[in-house]
Enzyme design. Structure first.
Site, PDB file in Angstrom:
ATOM      1  N   LYS A  46      16.678 105.510 -29.522  1.00 46.34           N
ATOM      2  CA  LYS A  46      17.189 104.366 -30.273  1.00 46.34           C
ATOM      3  C   LYS A  46      18.686 104.228 -29.983  1.00 46.34           C
ATOM      4  O   LYS A  46      19.489 105.003 -30.478  1.00 46.34           O
ATOM      5  CB  LYS A  46      16.981 104.546 -31.778  1.00 46.34           C
ATOM      6  N   CYS A  69      34.760 111.294 -31.102  1.00 46.50           N
ATOM      7  CA  CYS A  69      34.619 112.388 -32.064  1.00 46.50           C
ATOM      8  C   CYS A  69      35.553 113.552 -31.770  1.00 46.50           C
ATOM      9  O   CYS A  69      35.871 114.335 -32.662  1.00 46.50           O
ATOM     10  CB  CYS A  69      33.168 112.866 -32.113  1.00 46.50           C
ATOM     11  N   GLU A 111      25.100 115.987 -33.356  1.00 48.81           N
ATOM     12  CA  GLU A 111      26.508 115.926 -32.966  1.00 48.81           C
ATOM     13  C   GLU A 111      27.162 114.878 -33.859  1.00 48.81           C
ATOM     14  O   GLU A 111      26.919 113.682 -33.717  1.00 48.81           O
ATOM     15  CB  GLU A 111      26.667 115.548 -31.493  1.00 48.81           C
ATOM     16  N   GLU A 127      37.746 111.598 -41.523  1.00 50.95           N
ATOM     17  CA  GLU A 127      37.765 111.142 -40.135  1.00 50.95           C
ATOM     18  C   GLU A 127      38.226 109.684 -40.062  1.00 50.95           C
ATOM     19  O   GLU A 127      37.655 108.810 -40.703  1.00 50.95           O
ATOM     20  CB  GLU A 127      36.377 111.291 -39.512  1.00 50.95           C
TER      21      GLU A 127
END
Length: 479
Positions: free
Chosen positions: A173, A282, A248, A383
């Protein structure tokens, strides 16, 4: 306008509901395509195709599976510029960074192909006369892959290549914001002659495609790149069938600059590691800690380097920073900057959406430098995932380590120093899965990209990442 269909069982097929999703260019808000909006029924069809293809594919020799991957790589190399342009159009990263993403995908596929024959077993002496104990490595079966939007092409390759190299089949996906490059990869997979059903691509959103893919009883391994909240939901859903899960997730990388560092190199690496892909990585430098002895010099050089960054059309070769991927992402970043300012940080540069002219049509945010930041501020712990650099001063290496580890994430970290004793200490004391010493960001296909804490479980790339796509089978062998 062309509607890009789902790729199931080697064929392009519409979504069962006939619904579509509009894909827009974040640089100018222009519609660049429509993709089929998949559903649980489409996931069922894709998983069934993958399950049917698995027995024959898993029985192929490792070299024959590798040959398919090499053939795919040749086509990616042929279409390199087209694929880079597609990444830039749907995601907004500067074209030179999109080209680097295609190169990274090629490297990931090449590593998987080269190492299909290195998924080795073991032979152990048995406890009976003439007995041997064999530890084999066998594929899981059907893998479910979920990719994030920030590297839409490379992340699809990162899921597909090791999965099928190890003998699995896969349903992927892509993210609903950036599905076009994943579908382009599917087209090359078909052209490369991979057997039907080995790779399937189902586009759509999380609730309609991601949730049923994770929950499907015939999917035995889930590999996902995305946000930490989404990863927690996936882990919870996968528990029902005790699937293996590799996640992840987010990061909050500390960037440590000591008084003996090469400051020119450190400044350049700090900027590159923060502002590449508009900070939407990231492994990005999310918080920069600088020794008080060099703080002022570093801060001034950093300010000048950030001020020189060029924001604009991502197809312009002179552009350093393109748009954020969406209005929602831009608004999130701006809210974090405003929150930091309310908590006492100083906005030295940027701190606002760019407007006027071509900027009005896109999702552009000014490169931002925050000073006067303290460890307690939200911007140090949450973040950012945008072009915002918080700068903090530390007294010494011990304080730098303490503040770096004051974090719920544990993906990447950076250290600039010439002191070998400090370098040795970070291996023991810095609680992050990958550490870059005296260099900027960028993991390699032969490394192992993995995090601790809320940065996820498992990992990707290299031999350790490839071995995640097989499971041990123990055989007690007697004549």
């Amino acid at each position: 306008m062309q509607i890009h269909q789902l790729f199931i069982d080697g064929a392009w097929t519409p979504a069962e509901t006939g619904a579509t999703i509009e894909i827009t260019n974040p640089a100018n808000a222009q519609t660049i395509g429509r993709v089929a909006r998949g559903s649980a029924a489409d996931v069922d069809r894709a998983v069934a195709a993958a399950a049917a293809a698995f027995p024959a594919w898993s029985r192929l020799t490792a070299t024959r599976r590798a040959d398919h991957l090499y053939a795919l790589n040749r086509l990616i190399e042929r279409d390199h510029e087209r694929l880079a342009g597609l990444i830039t159009a749907e995601m907004g990263k500067p074209l030179r960074e999109a080209r680097a993403e295609v190169d990274f995908a090629i490297g990931l596929i090449r590593f998987a192909a080269e190492n299909t024959r290195r998924l080795q077993g073991e032979i152990i002496p048995g406890a009976r006369d003439d007995e041997k104990i064999l530890i084999d490595r066998v594929p899981h079966g059907v893998v479910g892959g979920i990719a994030a939007w920030n590297f839409p092409f490379a992340l699809c390759a990162r899921k597909i290549a090791p999965a099928i190299a190890a003998g699995n089949t896969i349903v992927v996906k892509p993210h609903e914001l950036t599905p076009l490059s994943g579908l382009a990869l599917a087209g090359l997979i078909a052209e490369a002659g991979l057997p039907r059903g080995v790779v399937n691509i189902v586009t759509g959103d999380g609730p309609e495609v991601g949730v049923p893919l994770v929950a499907h009883p015939d999917v035995r391994l889930i590999t996902m790149t995305g946000s930490t909240p989404a990863g927690k939901k996936i882990m919870e859903a996968a528990a029902k069938h005790l699937k293996e899960v590799r996640l992840e997730l987010g990061g909050k990388a500390p960037f440590l600059v000591m008084e003996d560092a090469d400051l020119d190199a450190a400044v350049e690496a700090a900027v590159t590691a923060r502002f590449a892909n508009a900070g939407q990585v990231c492994t990005c430098n999310e918080r920069t800690y600088v020794h008080e002895a060099v703080y002022d010099r570093f801060a001034e050089a950093l300010r000048e380097r950030i001020a020189a960054l060029r924001v604009g059309d991502p197809t312009d070769p002179n552009t350093d920073i393109g748009p954020k991927v969406s209005a929602a992402e831009l608004d999130k970043v701006h809210a974090m900057v405003e929150r930091a300012a309310a908590q006492g940080a100083r906005v030295e540069l940027g701190g606002h959406r760019l407007t006027g002219g071509d900027f009005d049509r896109g999702q552009y945010y000014a490169p931002t430098l925050l000073t006067g930041v303290t460890q307690e501020m939200d911007v140090v712990h949450d973040e950012i995932f945008g072009p915002v650099l918080p700068l903090l001063k530390v007294r010494d290496f011990d304080e730098a380590l303490e503040r770096a580890n004051d974090c719920r994430y544990g993906l990447s970290a950076y250290l600039f120093t010439r002191d070998i004793a400090r370098i040795m200490r970070v291996g023991r004391e810095l609680n992050f899965g990958e550490i870059y010493i005296n260099r900027g960001a960028g993991e390699e296909p032969q490394g192992f990209h993995h995090g601790y804490g809320e940065s996820g479980l498992g990992g990707e790339d290299g031999q350790h990442g490839l071995e995640a796509y097989v499971q041990p089978k123990t055989i007690y062998l007697n004549a």
